[in-house]
Design a protein around this motif. Sequence first.
Motif, PDB file in Angstrom:
ATOM      1  N   THR A 179       0.823  -1.211   0.000  1.00  0.00           N
ATOM      2  CA  THR A 179       0.000   0.000   0.000  1.00  0.00           C
ATOM      3  C   THR A 179       0.853   1.255   0.000  1.00  0.00           C
ATOM      4  OG1 THR A 179      -1.773  -1.145   1.169  1.00  0.00           O
ATOM      5  CG2 THR A 179      -1.775   1.258   1.305  1.00  0.00           C
ATOM      6  N   LYS A 180       1.942   1.230   0.758  1.00  0.00           N
ATOM      7  CA  LYS A 180       2.795   2.414   0.894  1.00  0.00           C
ATOM      8  C   LYS A 180       3.967   2.426  -0.097  1.00  0.00           C
ATOM      9  CE  LYS A 180       1.633   3.342   5.677  1.00  0.00           C
ATOM     10  NZ  LYS A 180       0.990   4.620   5.462  1.00  0.00           N
ATOM     11  N   ASP A 181       4.015   1.429  -0.972  1.00  0.00           N
ATOM     12  CA  ASP A 181       5.081   1.310  -1.964  1.00  0.00           C
ATOM     13  C   ASP A 181       6.468   1.318  -1.300  1.00  0.00           C
ATOM     14  OD1 ASP A 181       6.001   0.901  -4.563  1.00  0.00           O
ATOM     15  OD2 ASP A 181       6.271   3.056  -4.923  1.00  0.00           O
ATOM     16  N   VAL A 182       6.599   0.480  -0.269  1.00  0.00           N
ATOM     17  CA  VAL A 182       7.848   0.355   0.481  1.00  0.00           C
ATOM     18  C   VAL A 182       8.604  -0.884  -0.007  1.00  0.00           C
ATOM     19  CG1 VAL A 182       8.799  -0.170   2.767  1.00  0.00           C
ATOM     20  CG2 VAL A 182       6.976   1.514   2.535  1.00  0.00           C
ATOM     21  N   ALA A 183       9.838  -0.702  -0.389  1.00  0.00           N
ATOM     22  CA  ALA A 183      10.699  -1.836  -0.742  1.00  0.00           C
ATOM     23  C   ALA A 183      11.385  -2.299   0.542  1.00  0.00           C
ATOM     24  CB  ALA A 183      11.723  -1.430  -1.793  1.00  0.00           C
ATOM     25  N   GLY A 184      10.640  -3.011   1.353  1.00  0.00           N
ATOM     26  CA  GLY A 184      11.134  -3.414   2.658  1.00  0.00           C
ATOM     27  C   GLY A 184      11.652  -4.830   2.675  1.00  0.00           C
TER      28      GLY A 184
END
Length: 177
Positions: A133-138
Amino acid sequence: MERWQNKAAIVTGASSGIGAAVCIDLVKAGMTVAALARREERLNALKDSLPKALRGNLHPIRCDVTQEADVIRAFRWVDEHLGGVHVLINNAGVLREGNMTDANNTEYIRAVIDTNIMGVVYATREAFQTMKTKDVAGHIININSIAGHYVPIIPGFLMSIYPASKHAVTAMTETYR
């Protein structure tokens, strides 16, 4: 670790052992950490063990990973207060001694399966959805055991369902990848 400065990490099983050590190291490396575990008093002691200047970067959250609602609530808190998760460390795990063919063994078998398998499923799902949803490459890291690769024989000790649960984590990690 520069990429992770002031980013949020969630660590399950954070009240002792590997989980507590990971929390301390992540906070010292500049991350903000949501420390999840059932034993809230131990989480608070972990926070108090940090230097005063770092205590604000560790957030104790009582969470039983066997309870889906607890996991959802914890991730919602992280989303609302820390901007969402960037790193998840699935560390919570339990080992109960016993024989899988014993009568009335459901309680300890469920404890292992619900913690070691379902806790990973719930937390990974919530982390993935937030990151997407937050476009995080985690990153999602699953702490496992050698029992996830072979069944250790320990004389006088019955590992019950534990190795099977850790083999499941190995397979789930590959499936998620």
